[in-house]
Enzyme design. Structure first.
Site, short mmCIF file in Angstrom:
data_model
loop_
_atom_site.label_atom_id
_atom_site.label_comp_id
_atom_site.label_asym_id
_atom_site.label_seq_id
_atom_site.Cartn_x
_atom_site.Cartn_y
_atom_site.Cartn_z
N ALA A 189 17.40 42.86 8.39
CA ALA A 189 16.65 44.09 8.64
C ALA A 189 15.32 44.08 7.90
CB ALA A 189 17.48 45.31 8.24
N GLU A 202 10.99 35.61 15.14
CA GLU A 202 10.88 34.57 14.11
C GLU A 202 9.43 34.17 13.87
OE1 GLU A 202 13.43 32.83 12.44
OE2 GLU A 202 15.20 33.64 13.43
#
Length: 383
Positions: free
Chosen positions: A123, A364
């Protein structure tokens, strides 16, 4: 290598058969239902795929980077939803704990992550903090009993199923940017932690994301990752090289799957009295896709070997992520073109991969962030 050659070969063969015989026939159903069937999830757990990168001492397979890439090159030849199910346990959801967690924290969480009994989530992203992770607003106020977290995290993969969240929050409001950010291990069910509705996405149906909301969420002192404040952003950055290589290998695998499907279709589909594979412009698209996928495969494997040799691969991993994610987008586009009208139709599955592939250029670290990482590292090398 963590595994001997024969054991690794057996593992890769098992994954290849599982993908071909079990997962690929379920792709359409999973997309339609927006869910991975529970029996399949258990089969994935039984194969040990939730613990690919988790050390053996904590119940995982403890694969090296190259070994993980080789497994991912098989696992990625089906819908990325199946990979996403295990992705956080093997990547960003566990690696921070492996690298910077205390021994007690590791023993508490990693064995259950390795078996898939516990799903982890990472998170970091917020409504106003994505690529600029240093601007996050979630706070962790220190109290006599621990910390109180307040804030909202967004687009958190596997959040609806997670049992533990690695949460990044600002513990020192006086420090700007990434300084003063700490990481916390927060268990699902903790009072003050709630989830938003499951996001409706463009693609990757069956892989679930949602907001994670902290409203005066109290956690004890030992929830602080590594029990050290101010190391959160450094932890987040440390997990990226492995994560980028893993995603890059999934991009390569998807591209190779699309190339195979396109080649077979082109060899069977006839126009003007002959297979369209005989037409040079179709051959050009196939050849371009093959060459680009091969280049990406070589990049990823070489960089994985360098990482296993404990070399600094920050630049190379960013190169892999940038090239492979952009490459699979081009391959997917060509696959639609080669299939023509069929490529636009749901029943062939090509349009699904086209939508699924688009996400790889975003998460990512976006392509633009990879460009910045590469260029800045190049400039640093001059000094």
């Amino acid at each position: 290598m963590a595994l001997d050659t024969e054991t690794l070969k057996e593992l890769i063969g098992t994954v290849e058969r599982f993908v071909r015989e079990r997962l690929r026939p379920l792709e359409h159903q999973v997309s339609q239902d927006d869910a991975v069937p529970a029996p399949v999830r258990q089969e994935i757990a039984d194969l040990g795929l939730f613990g690919l990168s988790i050390p053996e001492e904590y119940g995982g397979l403890g694969l090296s980077m190259e070994e993980e890439v080789r497994v991912a090159l098989e696992l990625g030849r089906t819908s990325p939803v199946f990979r996403s199910l295990i992705g956080t346990n093997n990547g960003i959801g566990s690696q921070g704990l492996i690298m910077d967690g205390t021994e007690a924290q590791k023993r508490k969480y990693l064995p259950r992550m390795a078996t898939g009994d516990l799903i982890s989530a990472f998170a970091l992203t917020e409504p106003e903090a994505g690529s600029d992770a240093g601007s996050l607003r979630t706070t962790a106020q220190r109290t006599e009993m621990g910390y109180v977290l307040n804030g909202t995290k967004r687009f958190i993969t596997n959040a609806p199923h997670a049992g533990v969240f690695t949460v990044f929050a600002r513990t020192d409001s006086k420090k700007s940017g990434s300084r003063g950010v700490s990481a916390f291990l927060v268990e699902a069910g903790t009072p003050g932690l709630s989830l938003g509705a499951i996001d409706k996405k463009m693609g990757q149906k069956g892989s679930h994301t949602s907001d994670v909301i902290f409203d005066n969420c109290e956690v004890p002192f030992d929830a602080l990752l590594g029990e050290v404040e101010g190391q959160g952003f450094r932890t987040a950055m440390k997990v990226l090289d492995r994560g980028r290589l893993h995603i890059s290998s999934i991009c390569v695998a998807m591209a190779e799957r699309l190339i195979d499907d396109s080649l077979r279709y082109a060899a069977e589909r006839k126009q003007f009295g002959q297979p369209i594979a005989e037409f040079q412009l179709v051959q050009a698209m196939l050849a371009d896709s093959k060459a680009e996928a091969y280049a990406a495969r070589c990049m990823v494997l070489e960089t994985a070997r360098q990482k296993d040799a404990e070399m600094d691969v920050s630049t190379e991993a960013a190169c892999c992520k940038m090239f492979a994610s952009e490459m699979v987008g081009r391959v997917a586009d060509r696959a639609v073109q080669i299939h023509g009208g069929a490529g636009y139709m749901e029943e062939y599955g090509i349009e699904r991969f086209y939508r699924d592939a688009r996400l790889f250029r975003i998460y990512e670290g976006t392509t633009q962030i990879q460009q910045l990482v590469i260029a800045r590292n190049m400039l640093k090398s001059l000094s």
